[in-house]
Design an enzyme around this catalytic site. Structure first.
Site, PDB file in Angstrom:
ATOM      1  N   GLN A 181       0.825  -1.202   0.000  1.00 23.66           N
ATOM      2  CA  GLN A 181       0.000   0.000   0.000  1.00 23.66           C
ATOM      3  C   GLN A 181       0.863   1.257   0.000  1.00 23.66           C
ATOM      4  OE1 GLN A 181      -3.286  -0.938   2.428  1.00 23.66           O
ATOM      5  NE2 GLN A 181      -4.187   1.082   2.395  1.00 23.66           N
TER       6      GLN A 181
ATOM      7  N   ARG B 139      -9.166  -9.114   2.879  1.00 21.18           N
ATOM      8  CA  ARG B 139      -8.201  -8.499   3.795  1.00 21.18           C
ATOM      9  C   ARG B 139      -8.443  -6.991   3.896  1.00 21.18           C
ATOM     10  NH1 ARG B 139      -2.826  -6.133   3.177  1.00 21.18           N
ATOM     11  NH2 ARG B 139      -1.337  -6.864   4.757  1.00 21.18           N
TER      12      ARG B 139
ATOM     13  N   GLN C 259       0.803 -12.036   9.775  1.00 19.35           N
ATOM     14  CA  GLN C 259       1.326 -10.778   9.223  1.00 19.35           C
ATOM     15  C   GLN C 259       0.489  -9.555   9.590  1.00 19.35           C
ATOM     16  OE1 GLN C 259       0.515  -8.840   5.649  1.00 19.35           O
ATOM     17  NE2 GLN C 259       2.285  -9.735   4.614  1.00 19.35           N
TER      18      GLN C 259
ATOM     19  N   HIS D 170      -0.475  -3.584  10.986  1.00 20.75           N
ATOM     20  CA  HIS D 170       0.621  -4.372  11.578  1.00 20.75           C
ATOM     21  C   HIS D 170       0.808  -4.073  13.069  1.00 20.75           C
ATOM     22  CE1 HIS D 170       1.539  -5.953   7.658  1.00 20.75           C
ATOM     23  NE2 HIS D 170       1.523  -4.724   7.185  1.00 20.75           N
TER      24      HIS D 170
ATOM     25  N   SER E 263       4.196  -6.382   2.895  1.00 29.18           N
ATOM     26  CA  SER E 263       2.832  -6.356   3.430  1.00 29.18           C
ATOM     27  C   SER E 263       1.854  -6.948   2.410  1.00 29.18           C
ATOM     28  CB  SER E 263       2.463  -4.931   3.836  1.00 29.18           C
ATOM     29  OG  SER E 263       1.235  -4.899   4.521  1.00 29.18           O
ATOM     30  N   LEU E 264       0.951  -6.127   1.879  1.00 34.05           N
ATOM     31  CA  LEU E 264       0.014  -6.581   0.848  1.00 34.05           C
ATOM     32  C   LEU E 264       0.742  -7.291  -0.298  1.00 34.05           C
ATOM     33  CD1 LEU E 264      -2.557  -6.315  -1.087  1.00 34.05           C
ATOM     34  CD2 LEU E 264      -1.578  -4.106  -1.698  1.00 34.05           C
TER      35      LEU E 264
END
Length: 295
Positions: A9, A113, A244, A195, A88-89
């Site tokens: 992101q 998600r 995660q 996170h 991440s993503l």
């Protein structure tokens, strides 16, 4: 060895993916399939939407995923990874690219998600801040001493760490970090505390979706944000993917491990050039570049 890496992101931009849609029939087909799966025209937002339109979490995450995954497919034979990783993503994009997840399942999980994270943000407001110019251990120590929830969230490169948590706790941490000598401690324009423990409800929702999804044996290892090591076991991949959401993205550690394991070239697949910049800051000797479609 070649390491293909996938952004998260923040890499989105207006017009993203339009060149792929217009230039490659396979890309057009996948984008149209994505519109059907999502139940709205994400291509309209990606190609014509404003920066504000693209900033909505439910749009941002699928948009970046689609740009990355479709580009990896258009690359054809030049997409030959020895290892993959995503920030991440981007880990979901990496898992489609190495054959662990199908395109359809990957997109459905990313959409789920994004929605789960949006709900968690609305239920418990939070924020994130970028901390520049301090050693990780100092940031960790200061966060641990702050009342409330504030934790290290993204280990992006040496001297650049993002913290995440409750608004008051993050603001107080920023003050303490500046006092400790941080060059900057800047609250970011994000919708929530990604996170961090505030994402626990999203983690539980995503876990249910992941458990119902088929994961196949990958063609090459994925270096996951949670463990930073090469993973090929599908059960371990699932477990790390679920963890995660509330755990930090250990990007610095992952890149170093990939280099230790033989990565000599990093190729970023997707919008922007953020990750290749981070790779160069982690190791100035390593080649890092954007994926290019052969003529």
């Amino acid at each position: 060895m070649k390491a293909f890496i996938f952004p998260g992101q923040g890499a989105q931009f207006s017009g993203m993916g339009k060149d792929l849609y217009e230039g490659f029939p396979m890309a057009q087909e996948l984008f149209e399939q994505a519109n059907d799966i999502l139940g709205f025209s994400i291509t309209d937002i990606m190609f014509e939407g404003t920066a504000e339109d693209l900033r909505q979490t439910r749009v941002t995450q699928p948009a970046i995923f689609l740009h990355s995954v479709i580009l990896s497919k258009v690359l054809g034979k030049s997409f030959a990874p020895d290892m993959v990783a995503g920030h991440s993503l981007g880990e979901f994009s990496a898992l489609v690219s190495n054959g662990t997840l199908s395109f359809e399942d990957g997109l459905k999980l990313v959409s789920r998600r994004a929605e789960a994270m949006q709900k968690a943000c609305e239920a418990k407001p939070g924020t994130m801040a970028a901390v520049l110019g301090l050693e990780d251990a100092i940031v960790e120590s200061i966060c641990a001493d702050i009342p409330g929830v504030v934790v290290p969230a993204n280990y992006n490169c040496p001297g650049q760490l993002v913290i995440s948590g409750e608004v008051d706790a993050v603001n107080l941490a920023c003050e303490k970090l500046k006092e400790a000598g941080a060059r900057r401690a800047l609250v970011l324009p994000v919708g929530g505390a990604f996170h961090s423990p505030l994402m626990q409800p999203a983690r539980e929702e995503l876990a249910m979706a992941i458990e119902k999804t088929t994961f196949s044996k990958p063609i090459c290892p994925v270096y996951q944000n949670v463990t930073t090591t090469a993973v090929t076991d599908t059960e371990e991949i699932k477990k790390n993917l679920i963890a995660q959401l509330t755990a930090p993205v250990k990007w610095t550690q992952s890149v170093r491990q990939m280099i230790t394991d033989g990565a000599g070239e990093f190729i970023e697949v997707g919008p922007g050039k953020v990750l290749q910049g981070l790779v160069r800051k982690i190791d100035a000797e390593i080649e890092a570049k954007s994926a290019e479609i052969a003529d």
